[in-house]
Design a protein around this motif. Structure first.
Motif, PDB file in Angstrom:
ATOM      1  N   LYS A  28      43.230  22.679  86.772  1.00 27.98           N
ATOM      2  CA  LYS A  28      44.448  23.468  87.001  1.00 27.98           C
ATOM      3  C   LYS A  28      45.483  23.044  85.978  1.00 27.98           C
ATOM      4  O   LYS A  28      45.280  22.074  85.243  1.00 27.98           O
ATOM      5  CB  LYS A  28      44.964  23.275  88.425  1.00 27.98           C
ATOM      6  CG  LYS A  28      45.103  21.822  88.854  1.00 27.98           C
ATOM      7  CD  LYS A  28      45.658  21.689  90.249  1.00 27.98           C
ATOM      8  CE  LYS A  28      44.877  22.383  91.313  1.00 27.98           C
ATOM      9  NZ  LYS A  28      43.542  21.818  91.577  1.00 27.98           N
ATOM     10  N   LEU A  29      46.589  23.762  85.904  1.00 27.95           N
ATOM     11  CA  LEU A  29      47.652  23.344  85.004  1.00 27.95           C
ATOM     12  C   LEU A  29      48.165  21.973  85.428  1.00 27.95           C
ATOM     13  O   LEU A  29      48.197  21.633  86.613  1.00 27.95           O
ATOM     14  CB  LEU A  29      48.789  24.369  85.008  1.00 27.95           C
ATOM     15  CG  LEU A  29      48.458  25.749  84.438  1.00 27.95           C
ATOM     16  CD1 LEU A  29      49.710  26.618  84.369  1.00 27.95           C
ATOM     17  CD2 LEU A  29      47.833  25.637  83.053  1.00 27.95           C
ATOM     18  N   SER A  30      48.612  21.213  84.463  1.00 26.74           N
ATOM     19  CA  SER A  30      48.901  19.798  84.713  1.00 26.74           C
ATOM     20  C   SER A  30      50.385  19.479  84.776  1.00 26.74           C
ATOM     21  O   SER A  30      50.753  18.304  84.746  1.00 26.74           O
ATOM     22  CB  SER A  30      48.266  18.954  83.604  1.00 26.74           C
ATOM     23  OG  SER A  30      48.843  19.294  82.346  1.00 26.74           O
ATOM     24  N   GLY A  31      51.236  20.491  84.893  1.00 22.95           N
ATOM     25  CA  GLY A  31      52.675  20.212  84.904  1.00 22.95           C
ATOM     26  C   GLY A  31      53.078  19.239  85.990  1.00 22.95           C
ATOM     27  O   GLY A  31      53.972  18.407  85.800  1.00 22.95           O
ATOM     28  N   GLY A  74      57.780  25.953  88.084  1.00 20.90           N
ATOM     29  CA  GLY A  74      56.907  25.928  89.251  1.00 20.90           C
ATOM     30  C   GLY A  74      55.500  26.382  88.934  1.00 20.90           C
ATOM     31  O   GLY A  74      54.523  25.859  89.492  1.00 20.90           O
ATOM     32  N   PHE A  75      55.369  27.331  88.012  1.00 24.76           N
ATOM     33  CA  PHE A  75      54.041  27.818  87.622  1.00 24.76           C
ATOM     34  C   PHE A  75      53.230  26.708  86.959  1.00 24.76           C
ATOM     35  O   PHE A  75      52.016  26.612  87.164  1.00 24.76           O
ATOM     36  CB  PHE A  75      54.184  29.000  86.665  1.00 24.76           C
ATOM     37  CG  PHE A  75      52.899  29.740  86.407  1.00 24.76           C
ATOM     38  CD1 PHE A  75      52.531  30.817  87.204  1.00 24.76           C
ATOM     39  CD2 PHE A  75      52.053  29.369  85.375  1.00 24.76           C
ATOM     40  CE1 PHE A  75      51.342  31.505  86.971  1.00 24.76           C
ATOM     41  CE2 PHE A  75      50.865  30.050  85.131  1.00 24.76           C
ATOM     42  CZ  PHE A  75      50.511  31.121  85.943  1.00 24.76           C
ATOM     43  N   GLN A  76      53.869  25.868  86.162  1.00 20.65           N
ATOM     44  CA  GLN A  76      53.138  24.776  85.524  1.00 20.65           C
ATOM     45  C   GLN A  76      52.607  23.793  86.562  1.00 20.65           C
ATOM     46  O   GLN A  76      51.633  23.080  86.316  1.00 20.65           O
ATOM     47  CB  GLN A  76      54.041  24.035  84.529  1.00 20.65           C
ATOM     48  CG  GLN A  76      54.787  24.906  83.549  1.00 20.65           C
ATOM     49  CD  GLN A  76      53.940  25.981  82.900  1.00 20.65           C
ATOM     50  OE1 GLN A  76      52.830  25.711  82.456  1.00 20.65           O
ATOM     51  NE2 GLN A  76      54.461  27.203  82.836  1.00 20.65           N
ATOM     52  N   ALA A  77      53.258  23.752  87.745  1.00 20.99           N
ATOM     53  CA  ALA A  77      52.832  22.821  88.789  1.00 20.99           C
ATOM     54  C   ALA A  77      51.753  23.402  89.685  1.00 20.99           C
ATOM     55  O   ALA A  77      50.790  22.722  90.031  1.00 20.99           O
ATOM     56  CB  ALA A  77      54.033  22.404  89.639  1.00 20.99           C
ATOM     57  N   LYS A  78      51.884  24.672  90.094  1.00 20.08           N
ATOM     58  CA  LYS A  78      50.951  25.233  91.085  1.00 20.08           C
ATOM     59  C   LYS A  78      50.574  26.673  90.750  1.00 20.08           C
ATOM     60  O   LYS A  78      50.144  27.426  91.611  1.00 20.08           O
ATOM     61  CB  LYS A  78      51.583  25.165  92.472  1.00 20.08           C
ATOM     62  CG  LYS A  78      50.595  25.221  93.648  1.00 20.08           C
ATOM     63  CD  LYS A  78      49.781  23.967  93.779  1.00 20.08           C
ATOM     64  CE  LYS A  78      48.662  24.130  94.799  1.00 20.08           C
ATOM     65  NZ  LYS A  78      49.160  24.294  96.165  1.00 20.08           N
TER      66      LYS A  78
END
Length: 682
Positions: free
Chosen positions: A76-79, A185-189
């Motif tokens: 998944k994205l790693s933010g 928020g998109f970078q997190a989830k």
């Protein structure tokens, strides 16, 4: 919004000192609950390993790599892991260093709720909103553990704060800031951050300044900005030549969009809908819809129209349901635009938060829910609407009409009864349940009496002093009735076995557990800092054998393996580089057998740890079979889903175990294989 209706946003530092002190106490209480067992906040070894890898290499951080060498990304994205990696870089590797960024994100969320409540319905509502967020069980557990849900929750709450500022000031820049935080928020989830976009689009279109075309243009601008901010990292990853970046986990075609929108998006609703993504939500298909019953284990939670009232979830997020439902009704009646002296911005906020709540609820109800922390997606909305419900209830209790007062009393009595029911359903320990029940009962009696008789305004000089005191205390009585239940339930986190884990945030005891387990409640002293991972004796022996055979020389990898369950333990505990094929699902072609054979031929990598009885289709197994390899030993890797730790187990709260988002089967026999064979290939 017309320019004549704009207003300067309220600020806490301008409020009376008693309100500022109360807010400081709420933030302190929230921090205390979150950090009480901070040193036990780990468990998700796959993501912890990535955070450590990212802390050791800027290249790994830029691409969100799983391993220090940057050969494969997370699934998944790693933010969400960037703050964790920076914390490790600053404080060194420990469980507390991993979890500390989430505590900060939690406190920012509580503070933002207080500011939104303040500007929406006054300082009292701001304090109730902060207290509701600070005492929400899912927040208390989630913000105490290294989980991706924490950053997206904070980011969307900050986005709502900026959106409210845009409504109050009729300026464009706060709208753009709100859109940018949706991107954070998109970078997190990923797509969960977009739950708020329908609310922002409707809010901008209906309630901002100017004619319809201007408002439509602003709605489009907000949406486009949020989309651009969301996709900037995905585009950067995808446009980077494959040779210069890690392989994209969650994708069988090394495609970042397939990982984000397939494996972590549409495929969770419609398995195999996005080409190039790994399977469905579990890599092997999604859970079958069950429309009117949610299972008691989040790893099997499929679609259910009643999911959010199932005991598994409702005890974590649903304590405020009655007052929130009343708040929506009371708020729309009070702030309806055709009424006199109504606030356009307050009505707009009610509409925006309600649309956000409905959108998130609908998606959560039909989507797969691998972990309980997913339901934090409705936490901020519930806290804010509960504050509005409190504000309107206090005002209506002073109505001269008995019928109006009794309606409000009925709502509050229902709220108290609901709290009692959830305390029973969630098996709240007696030492916490009885004070809560007595407080709710006393509050209901006081409200029933005052609802029947009526109370004067606190400033009324004609009323007896006793009635004036009762009127002044009424806001506190209502707030206590609303918040007593979640506050008592959240207090369970002082027992380490009821604090949840990094694999599954959860306060208390799950419904699926034996009654004997739920009878115990053992508070422990705070464990604020520490917590380290150690290799099991067998894995330690494997690492030493690899190093003795030449692994890890000059910063090279200790070995190549087909099991992230093994490599994550080594990376997490030592920071050493370990190359891993298969990705999280075990089906991702990070390396082909030909690439591995070339690595052997060049001498760059000659040590391989292969799962015992691996599938013939496993590229690592194929490379070892074709090369002239010497077996150095057989080793047990331990728990398939995590690492041995020095701190005790999370016990009844669940752990990081194979689930729909953490599959147990891969292309080479899966992560469930706990035995590996170490080979040296010349």
């Amino acid at each position: 919004m017309h320019s004549s209706e704009t207003q300067a946003p309220l600020r806490w530092w301008r409020e009376p000192v008693r309100f500022r002190i109360a807010l400081a106490v709420i933030l302190l209480a929230a921090a205390t609950l979150m950090v009480w067992n901070l040193a036990k906040g780990g468990d998700a070894s796959f993501y912890e390993a990535s955070a450590r890898s990212m802390s050791e290499s800027w290249h790994a951080m830029l691409f969100g790599a799983f391993d220090p060498a940057g050969t494969v990304t997370l699934d998944k994205l790693s933010g969400f892991a960037v703050p964790q990696a920076l914390s490790i870089r600053l404080f060194g590797m420990s469980t507390s260093a991993l979890a500390l960024p989430q505590v900060i994100e939690g406190l920012v969320t509580v503070w933002c709720c207080s500011v939104i409540g303040l500007r929406w319905a006054g300082p009292g509502a701001g304090l109730v909103a902060a207290a509701a967020a600070a005492s929400m069980p899912i927040f208390v557990s989630m913000f105490a553990h290294p989980m991706e849900d924490a950053l997206v929750t904070m980011a969307l709450t900050v986005a709502l704060l900026f959106f409210q500022r845009a409504l109050l000031t009729a300026r464009l820049w706060p709208l753009l800031m709100a859109a940018l935080f949706v991107g954070v928020g998109f970078q997190a989830k990923m797509m969960q951050a977009w739950f708020i976009l329908p609310a922002f689009f409707v809010g901008t279109l209906v309630w901002t300044q100017g004619g319809w075309m201007r408002r439509l243009g602003r709605s489009a601008l907000v949406s486009a900005t949020a989309l651009a901010a969301s996709l900037v990292w995905v585009l950067g990853l995808q446009l980077t030549p494959a040779a210069d970046r890690p392989y994209v986990d969650g994708s069988t075609t090394n495609n970042a969009f397939a990982m984000v929108f397939g494996y972590n998006g549409v495929n969770r609703l419609l398995p195999h809908a996005v080409p190039g993504a790994v399977g469905g939500s579990s890599g092997h298909g999604a859970a079958a819809p069950v429309l009117f019953a949610a299972p008691s284990d989040p790893s099997t939670a499929g679609a259910s129209l009643t999911k959010l009232i199932d005991p598994l979830y409702v005890t974590q997020v649903g304590w405020l349901y009655p007052i929130v439902a009343a708040a929506i009704v009371f708020g729309f009646v009070h702030w309806w635009p055709r009424r006199r002296n109504t606030s356009r911005s307050s009505f707009a906020m009610l509409g925006v938060v309600t649309v956000w709540l409905v959108t998130a609820t609908a998606v959560l109800s039909v989507a797969h829910t691998p972990h309980t922390a997913y339901i934090a997606a409705i936490g901020t909305q519930l806290a804010l609407l509960a504050a509005v419900g409190w504000r309107r209830a206090v005002a209506l209790l002073r109505s001269p009409r008995r019928r109006t007062r009794l309606v409000v009393v009925a709502v509050l009595v229902a709220q108290g009864g609901w709290s009692g029911f959830l305390a029973y359903e969630g098996e709240l320990p007696t030492v916490l349940a009885w004070p809560m029940m007595l407080l709710c009962a006393a509050g209901c009696v006081v409200l029933a009496v005052t609802g029947w008789r009526g109370v004067p305004a606190p400033s009324s000089s004609a009323a007896p002093r006793r009635l004036r005191a009762l009127a002044a205390a009424m806001p506190l009585v209502v707030a206590a009735l609303i918040l007593a239940g979640p506050a008592a339930f959240s207090a369970q986190v002082i027992d380490p076995a009821r604090n949840g884990s990094g694999g599954d945030a959860y306060v208390g005891i799950k419904p699926s557990q034996a009654a004997a387990d739920s009878a115990s409640f053992r508070p422990a002293a705070p464990q604020l800092w520490g917590g380290s991972s150690t290799l099991s004796p067998q894995v330690g022996d494997l690492v030493r054998a690899a190093k003795n055979a030449g692994g890890g020389v000059d910063g090279g990898p200790d070995f190549v393996t087909d099991s992230w369950a093994l490599s994550s333990q080594v990376i997490d505990a030592t920071g050493d580089s370990v190359l891993t094929d298969g990705g999280y699902s075990g089906t991702v072609p990070v390396f082909t057998s030909q690439q591995l054979e070339r690595m052997i031929a060049s001498g760059s990598d000659h040590l391989f740890a292969v799962k015992q009885n691996a599938s013939p289709a496993d590229p690592v197994e194929q490379a070892v079979t074709r090369a002239q390899c010497t077996e150095l030993g057989t080793f047990t890797t331990g728990d398939t889903a995590g690492k041995p730790k020095t701190e005790p187990d999370a016990g009844a709260s669940g752990g990081d175990k194979p689930s729909a988002d953490r599959p147990a089967v891969g292309r080479s026999g899966g992560q469930a294989s706990g035995v590996v064979v170490l080979y040296r290939c010349e």
